[in-house]
Design a protein around this motif. Structure first.
Motif, mmCIF file in Angstrom:
data_model
loop_
_atom_site.group_PDB
_atom_site.id
_atom_site.type_symbol
_atom_site.label_atom_id
_atom_site.label_comp_id
_atom_site.label_asym_id
_atom_site.label_seq_id
_atom_site.Cartn_x
_atom_site.Cartn_y
_atom_site.Cartn_z
ATOM 1 N N VAL A 162 24.162 41.999 42.549
ATOM 2 C CA VAL A 162 23.444 42.770 43.570
ATOM 3 C C VAL A 162 21.959 42.657 43.228
ATOM 4 O O VAL A 162 21.546 43.006 42.124
ATOM 5 N N ALA A 163 21.176 42.178 44.183
ATOM 6 C CA ALA A 163 19.744 42.012 43.947
ATOM 7 C C ALA A 163 19.055 43.371 44.010
ATOM 8 O O ALA A 163 19.115 44.062 45.026
ATOM 9 N N SER A 164 18.415 43.751 42.919
ATOM 10 C CA SER A 164 17.698 45.029 42.891
ATOM 11 C C SER A 164 16.236 44.819 43.264
ATOM 12 O O SER A 164 15.621 43.819 42.879
ATOM 13 N N THR A 165 15.708 45.770 44.002
ATOM 14 C CA THR A 165 14.284 45.722 44.357
ATOM 15 C C THR A 165 13.440 46.103 43.148
ATOM 16 O O THR A 165 12.367 45.549 42.922
ATOM 17 N N VAL A 166 13.933 47.048 42.367
ATOM 18 C CA VAL A 166 13.280 47.453 41.128
ATOM 19 C C VAL A 166 13.537 46.388 40.062
ATOM 20 O O VAL A 166 14.648 45.871 39.947
ATOM 21 N N ASP A 167 12.501 46.049 39.304
ATOM 22 C CA ASP A 167 12.660 45.119 38.183
ATOM 23 C C ASP A 167 13.313 45.857 37.012
ATOM 24 O O ASP A 167 12.983 47.018 36.751
ATOM 25 N N LEU A 192 5.787 55.781 44.469
ATOM 26 C CA LEU A 192 5.763 54.326 44.342
ATOM 27 C C LEU A 192 6.942 53.700 45.083
ATOM 28 O O LEU A 192 8.056 54.215 45.053
ATOM 29 N N ALA A 193 6.698 52.567 45.733
ATOM 30 C CA ALA A 193 7.781 51.826 46.379
ATOM 31 C C ALA A 193 8.624 51.150 45.305
ATOM 32 O O ALA A 193 8.111 50.803 44.227
ATOM 33 N N PRO A 194 9.920 50.955 45.548
ATOM 34 C CA PRO A 194 10.781 50.315 44.540
ATOM 35 C C PRO A 194 10.243 48.979 44.036
ATOM 36 O O PRO A 194 10.389 48.666 42.842
ATOM 37 N N ALA A 244 24.346 54.365 34.069
ATOM 38 C CA ALA A 244 23.053 55.041 34.144
ATOM 39 C C ALA A 244 22.033 54.201 34.896
ATOM 40 O O ALA A 244 21.265 54.711 35.724
ATOM 41 N N THR A 245 22.035 52.900 34.638
ATOM 42 C CA THR A 245 21.081 52.023 35.314
ATOM 43 C C THR A 245 21.376 51.928 36.802
ATOM 44 O O THR A 245 20.455 51.992 37.632
ATOM 45 N N CYS A 246 22.638 51.778 37.176
ATOM 46 C CA CYS A 246 22.992 51.707 38.596
ATOM 47 C C CYS A 246 22.608 52.984 39.339
ATOM 48 O O CYS A 246 22.070 52.936 40.443
ATOM 49 N N TYR A 247 22.866 54.142 38.727
ATOM 50 C CA TYR A 247 22.520 55.401 39.375
ATOM 51 C C TYR A 247 21.004 55.568 39.461
ATOM 52 O O TYR A 247 20.485 56.105 40.441
ATOM 53 N N ALA A 248 20.283 55.097 38.441
ATOM 54 C CA ALA A 248 18.822 55.161 38.475
ATOM 55 C C ALA A 248 18.264 54.268 39.575
ATOM 56 O O ALA A 248 17.350 54.666 40.321
ATOM 57 N N LEU A 249 18.813 53.054 39.696
ATOM 58 C CA LEU A 249 18.350 52.143 40.740
ATOM 59 C C LEU A 249 18.649 52.708 42.123
ATOM 60 O O LEU A 249 17.806 52.634 43.026
ATOM 61 N N GLN A 268 18.880 55.774 42.899
ATOM 62 C CA GLN A 268 17.959 56.907 43.077
ATOM 63 C C GLN A 268 16.569 56.409 43.458
ATOM 64 O O GLN A 268 15.943 56.926 44.394
ATOM 65 N N LEU A 269 16.086 55.389 42.766
ATOM 66 C CA LEU A 269 14.750 54.857 43.039
ATOM 67 C C LEU A 269 14.674 54.139 44.380
ATOM 68 O O LEU A 269 13.642 54.190 45.068
ATOM 69 N N GLU A 270 15.756 53.465 44.756
ATOM 70 C CA GLU A 270 15.760 52.667 45.975
ATOM 71 C C GLU A 270 16.256 53.451 47.184
ATOM 72 O O GLU A 270 16.246 52.936 48.313
ATOM 73 N N GLY A 271 16.713 54.690 46.944
ATOM 74 C CA GLY A 271 17.143 55.538 48.050
ATOM 75 C C GLY A 271 18.383 55.045 48.763
ATOM 76 O O GLY A 271 18.530 55.225 49.966
ATOM 77 N N ASP A 272 19.292 54.412 48.010
ATOM 78 C CA ASP A 272 20.523 53.886 48.610
ATOM 79 C C ASP A 272 21.685 54.236 47.688
ATOM 80 O O ASP A 272 21.964 53.540 46.704
ATOM 81 N N GLU A 273 22.372 55.320 47.995
ATOM 82 C CA GLU A 273 23.396 55.880 47.117
ATOM 83 C C GLU A 273 24.522 54.915 46.799
ATOM 84 O O GLU A 273 25.091 54.935 45.709
#
Length: 208
Positions: free
Chosen positions: A28-33, A109-111, A168-173, A175-180
């Motif tokens: 899954v491509a994350s917007t957050v690095d 900040l934007a993702p 933890a990382t998936c839930y953080a991403l 949260q940051l990207e606004g896509d549950e």
């Protein structure tokens, strides 16, 4: 002197070929690095989830160490002009270690402007990594909110609020990207990985 032959390893997941986890990868491509700082003791840990997470997040990076060269670490932080943020709670115990309160995280900040740093280690080892690397202490931190119980059933005495690195990382991403639900397929891959580990443990106990 007879020596046992070394078991062949998968060059991608770095596990023995017989227990390769590459088939669980669900990219899954994350917007957050994402930058994973992995404690050396986690590298050979069969129950560790960081390598699977890395396989599921194209563009993510893993660096191994406990105390990093300060210049090298600073060069890793903020890659591409992003704001680095540490996935780590701000705990009262930090003050006892002489660690100052972290700066606030800019939630607007934007993702695409964020770099998420994740410490892959036990709680005790992660606190030592934080203590030994002042550059990490200076980062704003991201606390997780309203996370579900952990699926990490292969660790003994694992409390519901103690998440694996992958979870933890998936839930953080999310949260940051606004896509549950963006990383649901990665969590599903983690469930498959857990089932594989449980099956291997059961076969081992039967054979013993």
């Amino acid at each position: 002197m007879n020596t046992l032959p070394r078991r062949p390893k998968c060059a991608t997941c770095l596990r023995p070929a017989a227990t390769c986890i590459c088939h669980w990868a669900a990219p899954v491509a994350s917007t957050v690095d994402v930058l994973l700082l992995q404690h050396p003791m986690e590298v050979e840990n069969a129950k560790g989830s960081a390598r699977l997470l890395h396989l599921c997040l194209p563009g993510s990076r893993i660096e191994i160490g406990e105390q990093f060269d300060e210049a090298a670490l600073r060069a890793m932080l903020g890659a591409g002009g992003r704001q680095p943020v540490l996935l780590y709670p701000d705990t009262p115990g930090d003050r006892s270690l002489g660690i100052a309160p972290p700066p606030p995280f800019n939630a607007v900040l934007a993702p695409a402007q964020i770099q998420l740093l994740v410490l892959d280690a036990t709680w005790r080892k992660s606190r030592k990594m934080l203590y030994l690397n002042p550059a990490l202490q200076a980062l704003p931190r991201l606390p997780l909110r309203d996370t579900p119980p952990s699926h990490y059933l292969i660790r003994k005495a694992h409390a519901p609020d103690q998440l694996s690195t992958l979870e933890a990382t998936c839930y953080a991403l999310a949260q940051l990207e606004g896509d549950e639900h963006r990383y649901d397929r990665v969590i599903a891959a983690f469930d498959g990985f857990i089932a594989q580990q449980q099956g291997q443990a059961a076969r081992g106990s039967t054979a013993s």
